[in-house]
Design a protein around this motif. Structure first.
Motif, mmCIF file in Angstrom:
data_model
loop_
_atom_site.group_PDB
_atom_site.id
_atom_site.type_symbol
_atom_site.label_atom_id
_atom_site.label_comp_id
_atom_site.label_asym_id
_atom_site.label_seq_id
_atom_site.Cartn_x
_atom_site.Cartn_y
_atom_site.Cartn_z
ATOM 1 N N TYR A 173 -6.851 0.092 -6.777
ATOM 2 C CA TYR A 173 -5.876 0.856 -7.545
ATOM 3 C C TYR A 173 -5.912 0.424 -9.005
ATOM 4 C CZ TYR A 173 -4.012 1.468 -2.819
ATOM 5 O OH TYR A 173 -3.860 1.755 -1.490
ATOM 6 N N SER A 205 1.000 6.789 -6.743
ATOM 7 C CA SER A 205 -0.177 7.611 -7.045
ATOM 8 C C SER A 205 0.174 9.090 -6.986
ATOM 9 C CB SER A 205 -1.322 7.282 -6.095
ATOM 10 O OG SER A 205 -1.178 8.006 -4.897
ATOM 11 N N SER A 234 0.746 4.092 -2.811
ATOM 12 C CA SER A 234 0.519 5.494 -2.449
ATOM 13 C C SER A 234 1.552 6.388 -3.120
ATOM 14 C CB SER A 234 0.620 5.695 -0.943
ATOM 15 O OG SER A 234 -0.532 5.210 -0.310
ATOM 16 N N ARG A 256 0.834 -1.199 0.000
ATOM 17 C CA ARG A 256 0.000 0.000 0.000
ATOM 18 C C ARG A 256 0.873 1.254 0.000
ATOM 19 N NH1 ARG A 256 -4.646 1.079 1.665
ATOM 20 N NH2 ARG A 256 -6.239 -0.452 1.196
ATOM 21 N N GLU A 257 1.925 1.204 0.793
ATOM 22 C CA GLU A 257 2.849 2.329 0.851
ATOM 23 C C GLU A 257 3.408 2.616 -0.553
ATOM 24 O OE1 GLU A 257 4.046 3.114 4.313
ATOM 25 O OE2 GLU A 257 4.975 4.960 3.581
ATOM 26 N N GLU A 285 -11.016 5.155 -3.459
ATOM 27 C CA GLU A 285 -11.252 4.688 -2.105
ATOM 28 C C GLU A 285 -12.210 3.498 -2.074
ATOM 29 O OE1 GLU A 285 -11.614 7.892 1.261
ATOM 30 O OE2 GLU A 285 -9.723 7.455 0.268
ATOM 31 N N GLN A 286 -11.827 2.469 -1.369
ATOM 32 C CA GLN A 286 -12.620 1.232 -1.195
ATOM 33 C C GLN A 286 -12.776 0.440 -2.489
ATOM 34 O OE1 GLN A 286 -13.264 0.651 1.919
ATOM 35 N NE2 GLN A 286 -14.609 2.144 2.876
#
Lengths: 251, 251
Positions: free
Chosen positions: B78, B65, B62, B58-59, B74-75
């Motif tokens: 990606y 992005s 992020s 996830r890092e 969100e939810q």
DNA sequence: TTAATTAAAATAATCGATTATTTGTATGAG
DNA sequence: CTCATACAAATAATCGATTATTTTAATTAA
């Protein structure tokens, strides 16, 4: 009309994910200077303060780092972005260049919907401007102010540019809010906004961009006076501290 | 000399943290088109592919992005940033504006160290340029090319602007690498670089920025020809698919 | 056939605990 | 006294499992 998300400025934290909620709260704390520039952000502290686990916290910090509000050092941790004269001057310079470009495109492309959105955004800002003397709704004014500037350039058809302008606006706002905290009513700002809007609606690109430039520069000049003071104070303090250490070592 | 980190383009993945290592690998995969524009990125797939847990993944996502290489919903998840005519045109437009501004400042501020760094960067690029006909070291060329453009503007004393230029360069490069994959040797590019460098070293701001603009525009024109083809093909396919569905429904 | 509803599967988000790294402190040698 | 080293505490990074949400598929009614 607005390509640029304003969600993170809204006062309600009912974001879909915990990460975005934490990001919004941290953002506000940083923008207001509650979390001071340069302050170290210990994950454990934040974790207990916001009552969340590390995962959403890191996610939130990552997002703020991409807006330049937080600096990340691998394996070392996070800190609130420091402030400096050079940084503020660069932000101001870039704002002028990029917002001018965006305004030019927006004036070229703006349709009826853009015109009415602009008039509406100014109206909302104007109303809040008059209420601003009695302190309370400062956040509402900040939001309306951001929205006005955003609407001005919203017809530019350049989403990346809009994003950049929004980011720069936030960075600039942090300086203004930290340094002009006890700000008195400034009727000039409202009039500046009106004239920029009028020039934009009249499709007078030259005039609109020039007025926008002056508007940004005037605010920047006010901030810079106080920022220079603050920088000088800090370097004086630093020297004094070094002096004390020198003495202690010497004996 | 370089304010703009190039670490994420180096071929070795010995980054301090797992997150940065994964980010580098994903970045490369996206830049090369191995992960196609618009492709959905399922966390579970990536997790098993790279043999890591969700946290660093996830890092990494992020971080990508924030460079505009990945879109986050969100939810929902990606996906690799899609490509479009409008997006590429905006990237090109912004590159010209921002790199010109940065080059102007860089020429104004550049010292001896900048001059020699520039000559060095060109030299490395020039050597790789001649080897480029025999396919292999394309990544080395990409890196040297990025470094040359970065060095050109590295004396601008505007870290934020440098960062923006770097981001735009990457976004632009993705289009070029995806669309001009089977690219033949183009001696013109090398000559363009040399002339830009010469004008910059001669402190001829007008000429340097004009040549830079032409350089960016010429590359963009090549990419746009193929991008338009691709967009047309895709819309044709889409229509055909819709046709089939229509028939199937009808019977 | 279409649209709405619901159940099941897939996927994203979060948690609490564990591991790795850095930072601070104390100890000892030169 | 200063520098270097080693140990201990603090902090960041990662993991595996759990929870919440969205997507897909199946079912039923209009």
């Amino acid at each position: 009309m607005s390509d640029l998300s304003l969600d993170h400025l809204k006062p309600d934290f009912t974001g879909a994910t915990l990460a975005s909620s934490i990001a919004a709260r941290l953002r506000m704390a940083i923008m207001e200077g509650e979390l001071a520039p340069g302050a170290k952000l210990r994950l454990e502290d934040l974790r207990s303060q916001y009552q969340v686990s590390l995962s959403p916290l890191r996610e939130a910090l990552s997002r703020l780092s991409m807006d330049g509000l937080i600096e990340v050092a691998e394996q070392k941790g996070y800190r609130v972005a420091p402030v400096s004269l050079e940084n503020y001057e660069e932000i101001t310079c870039l704002r002028i260049e990029l917002e001018s470009m965006a305004l030019e495109k927006s004036i070229a492309n703006g349709d009826d919907a853009w015109e009415s959105a602009l008039v509406g955004a100014f109206h909302r800002l104007h109303k809040l401007e008059r209420q601003r003397t009695d302190g309370a709704p400062i956040d509402a004014w900040e939001l309306a102010h951001r929205e006005f500037h955003n609407t001005l350039i919203s017809a530019s058809r350049m989403p990346l540019l809009l994003k950049m302008c929004g980011t720069l606006h936030d960075l600039s706002d942090r300086y203004r809010r930290i340094l002009l905290r006890t700000r008195s009513f400034d009727g000039g700002v409202d009039e500046e906004h009106r004239r920029i809007m009028d020039a934009a609606l009249a499709r007078n690109t030259e005039k609109a961009t020039e007025l926008l430039k002056q508007h940004v520069e005037r605010t920047a000049a006010n901030v810079l006076v106080l920022l220079r003071q603050r920088v000088e104070e800090e370097s004086a303090e630093k020297k004094a501290a070094q002096g004390r250490v020198g003495k202690a070592v010497r004996r």
